[in-house]
Design an enzyme around this catalytic site. Structure first.
Site, mmCIF file in Angstrom:
data_model
loop_
_atom_site.group_PDB
_atom_site.id
_atom_site.type_symbol
_atom_site.label_atom_id
_atom_site.label_comp_id
_atom_site.label_asym_id
_atom_site.label_seq_id
_atom_site.Cartn_x
_atom_site.Cartn_y
_atom_site.Cartn_z
ATOM 1 N N ASP A 39 0.857 -1.171 0.000
ATOM 2 C CA ASP A 39 0.000 0.000 0.000
ATOM 3 C C ASP A 39 0.902 1.232 0.000
ATOM 4 O O ASP A 39 2.111 1.151 0.235
ATOM 5 C CB ASP A 39 -0.925 -0.024 1.221
ATOM 6 C CG ASP A 39 -2.208 0.757 0.998
ATOM 7 O OD1 ASP A 39 -2.228 1.646 0.121
ATOM 8 O OD2 ASP A 39 -3.190 0.495 1.702
ATOM 9 N N TRP A 40 0.298 2.383 -0.264
ATOM 10 C CA TRP A 40 1.052 3.619 -0.470
ATOM 11 C C TRP A 40 1.477 4.182 0.886
ATOM 12 O O TRP A 40 0.653 4.666 1.646
ATOM 13 C CB TRP A 40 0.196 4.606 -1.238
ATOM 14 C CG TRP A 40 0.280 4.510 -2.737
ATOM 15 C CD1 TRP A 40 0.558 5.540 -3.587
ATOM 16 C CD2 TRP A 40 0.081 3.366 -3.577
ATOM 17 N NE1 TRP A 40 0.555 5.097 -4.897
ATOM 18 C CE2 TRP A 40 0.265 3.770 -4.918
ATOM 19 C CE3 TRP A 40 -0.220 2.025 -3.323
ATOM 20 C CZ2 TRP A 40 0.153 2.888 -5.994
ATOM 21 C CZ3 TRP A 40 -0.328 1.143 -4.398
ATOM 22 C CH2 TRP A 40 -0.146 1.585 -5.707
#
Length: 757
Positions: A283-284
């Protein structure tokens, strides 16, 4: 996204069972590449890896976050558009760049970072789950995948399948409910639809990302067996069914380790036990190390500018050169990325350099059909609904129903066709930088005026309950639109409707007995007024054609058929956790930071653990185990016609097959969703949803359907085996309309057996 196999005969048997239950014409999804195809993909990927330089390999294992890529020296800014991510390709070897977009509910465009770029907005994922129809999930995925390709994207950050364990969770609207079978089947079909366009879909957020409060620092704790029987089973079923090109690991820790550096989650469960062939992207902002993450099974660092440093760039190069991360592991990372691209078709079906035309009218029909099938009629007494088209006077109250319908906030936000008639920037909170309270331009008021052309149809904003009560007096029909906005990055602090809407509903209901409440919410809300109103409709966030869908339900153009994919509690304290863990500590840290701006808030909000006493008994299983009767159970939903179930036949042995007659005993065509629940007769665990169907019947029509139980629902996960163990013996079997319906039941004797992990 977020700013800040098994693959065996067991899987094939399970999937065939679910499909026999669906009673639709949905074709069986292939659960894994055929042997020759899988071998071909791996061989092709191996050949490409051998042809690549180390620098080229490294370029594939970390990606840019375009809005911040200008901070990274040498970033190919001319190749990017404002979006979630970009990973350069290797043109000399025919490896295309990865152009990534958020896409839970449509091709996202938060805060309109791409000016003027619109897309079709599906209803919330909970609405899709409420259809209990895999074909609806597939159609939605296929539609947004086609739009993504037309907009030059070849990776969609879709496939959210985290279980909705808590009614207050801010991202519930992006997920597919509390049951692992329902969520897994629907997510798998959505992913399969996306990838029918020869682009990559992710599945996310792996795993156990159950709340937004403290999502970057919280440690979700649960035993392996309980996780395997609940949250991980949803991922497993979805991966088998949808074959996503990539798995996105989550922000949170799981049993001590960050999800993106958990050897158990990534290497042992996903890649070893489930034989997953694709790649794991982060995920970012979810990467915290180089060597630990790479060795634990993370294959690609996404949105690198949002991490504290770029871990899979120069640090990974140095670690490989020093031998702390082997060249073989780097090759495996790249090989998995290439296999994901090859298997989905993204490798060979290059997207165009410029956006292509899109038939938004046709796509809006897909969104509207999903909304209509997912709207749930919660209550209907006295024939209040469907409303009469011959009504002379109709009043709508509240919820901006004059201009549009509400949508959820965060990275999934779609800038829908027609624009945003209401858009409110946030002034505080974790979502402030990337979310706005946004409505889609689909006016229930205008749709109802078209539906009832002879009526005087008016709107009252509901700001003054007394004035609203006066306005509805004597009306033939009254619709109160009640809203609750939820968003990524923030959980709901209370299940009560905000802005004193409970008082508004009570005042209006007291002034007119023909009041129906339409809820546009991200999930369950409390309803202290439910005994005062004759009709309640759960519309969720109904997407860009939500106004039209609601009107067609209210006036009987469409017979409601949605079923609740999440339990609605009577009170907040019925749920395992009445409020978000860590919320008080977070607010205290924010308050301290506000009083001393120079100190910052990060140091004040410390990591914390969350234990889950319900274990695998999420949702309706918890309520049965604790003997707590909710306001509205999982699976509940009413219709304008009536149905009976009968003639149950249960066949045990090496599996469980149940047959039942379903009859439409009313005078309208309609759909019902028979649900098969199973539990050992000895009562050692609550019953579980083992199969479901959606059956469309004409008045007077009877159809005999077959429900085949998912084998892992019958089993317990045995860590000593390791794998699934089905205890032999007698099982209670019931087919009902919801998780509390025991009117049609029987027993079956099932043989003992074991299944792979």
């Amino acid at each position: 996204m977020k700013f800040n196999g098994l693959f065996s005969s067991v899987a094939a048997l399970a999937l065939a069972g679910v499909l026999s239950a669906s009673v639709t014409s949905l074709a069986l999804a292939q659960t894994a590449p055929a042997g020759a195809a899988a071998s071909s993909s791996a061989a092709r990927a191996d050949a490409l890896v051998r042809a690549m330089t180390r620098e080229e390999k490294l370029s594939l294992v970390h990606g840019y976050f375009p809005p911040m890529a200008n901070k990274t020296p040498g970033a190919p800014l001319d190749q990017m558009i404002p979006s979630a991510g970009y990973v350069p390709g290797v043109p000399r070897l025919g490896i295309p760049a990865l152009r990534e977009s958020d896409a839970s509910l449509g091709v996202a465009n938060q805060i309109e970072q791409r000016k003027g770029d619109v897309a079709t907005a599906l209803p919330s994922s909970l609405a899709t789950a409420a259809t209990f129809d895999p074909e609806v999930a597939y159609a939605g995925g296929a539609m947004i995948g086609a739009e993504a390709r037309a907009k030059t994207f070849n990776v969609l950050l879709a496939g959210g399948v985290n279980l909705t364990r808590d009614p207050w969770a801010g991202r519930n609207f992006e997920y597919l409910g509390e049951d692992p079978l329902l969520a897994g089947v629907m997510a798998g079909e959505h992913i399969r639809g996306v990838q029918s366009n020869r682009i990559v879909s992710t599945i996310k957020h792996y795993a156990f990302n159950s709340q937004e409060t403290g999502r970057m620092i919280m440690d979700a704790r649960m035993s392996e067996a309980d996780l395997r029987e609940s949250d991980l089973l949803a991922f497993q079923i979805a991966i088998e069914r949808g074959r996503p090109g990539s798995v996105m690991c989550a922000y949170n820790r799981v049993n001590g380790d960050y999800a993106c550096e958990s050897d158990w989650l990534l290497n042992q469960v996903l890649k070893r036990d489930w034989a997953y062939p694709g790649w794991v992207m982060s995920d970012w902002g979810a990467v915290h190390s180089t060597e630990k993450a790479a060795l634990a099974g993370l294959d690609q660092e996404s949105g690198q500018e949002l991490d504290r440093q770029i871990y899979f760039g120069a640090p990974l190069m140095e670690a490989v050169e020093a031998g702390r991360v082997s060249e073989a592991r780097l090759d495996d990372m790249v090989r998995r990325i290439l296999v994901g691209m090859i298997d989905t078709g993204a490798m060979d079906a290059a997207v165009t350099a410029t956006a292509q035309p899109i038939d938004y009218d046709a796509n809006a029909e897909v969104a509207q059909r999903a909304a209509e099938a997912g709207i749930v009629l919660l209550k209907n007494e006295g024939g209040v609904l469907p409303a009469a088209k011959t009504a002379r006077r109709i009043v709508l109250v509240g919820g901006h129903a004059d201009v549009g319908v509400l949508s959820g906030g965060g990275s999934s936000q779609v800038r829908s066709v027609g624009g945003a008639p209401v858009e409110v920037p946030l002034t505080s909170g974790a979502a402030m930088s990337f979310a706005r309270l946004t409505y889609h331009a689909s006016s229930p008021l205008e749709a109802i005026r078209r539906m009832a052309p002879v009526a005087e149809v008016t709107f009252v904003d509901g700001a003054d309950p007394v004035a609203a009560a006066r306005a509805v007096a004597g009306a033939d029909a009254v619709f109160v639109f009640a809203t609750q906005w939820t968003t990524e990055a923030q959980d709901v602090e209370t299940l009560s409707l905000p802005d004193d809407q409970d008082a508004l509903i009570a005042a209006v209901a007291g002034a007119n007995p023909r009041t129906a409440v339409v809820l546009e919410t991200g999930g369950p809300v409390l309803m202290p007024w439910i005994d005062q109103v004759p009709a309640v409709v759960q519309a969720w966030y109904p997407g860009q054609r939500g106004g039209e869908a609601i009107a067609r339900i209210l006036f009987g153009e469409v017979n409601p058929s949605g079923r609740l994919p999440i339990t609605f509690p009577r009170s907040a304290d019925q749920a395992p956790r009445p409020t978000p863990p860590g919320l008080a500590a977070m607010k205290a840290a924010d308050a301290a930071a506000a009083s001393n701006p120079g100190a910052g808030s990060a140091a004040g909000f410390q990591p914390f653990a969350v234990d889950y006493p319900e274990g695998s008994d999420a949702g309706y299983r918890w309520y049965e185990r604790e003997e707590r009767r909710p306001l509205l159970p999982f699976g509940h939903g009413l219709s304008y016609t009536t149905f009976t179930y009968g003639g149950l036949s249960a066949t045990g042995g090496d599996g469980l097959i149940v047959e039942v007659d379903v009859t439409n005993t009313g005078d309208r065509a309609g759909a019902t969703s028979p649900q098969l629940y199973v539990a050992p007769e000895n009562g050692d665990r609550p019953r579980r949803l083992a199969a479901f169907a959606r059956v469309m019947l004409q008045p007077g029509e009877t159809r005999r359907i077959t429900l085949t139980a998912e084998p892992r629902i019958l089993a317990k996960y045995d860590t000593d085996l390791p794998g699934w163990r089905i205890d032999g013996g007698r099982y209670r079997v019931s087919v009902g309309r919801d998780a509390l319906d025991n009117t049609l039941s029987g027993t079956a004797i099932i043989n003992p057996g074991t299944l792979k992990p």
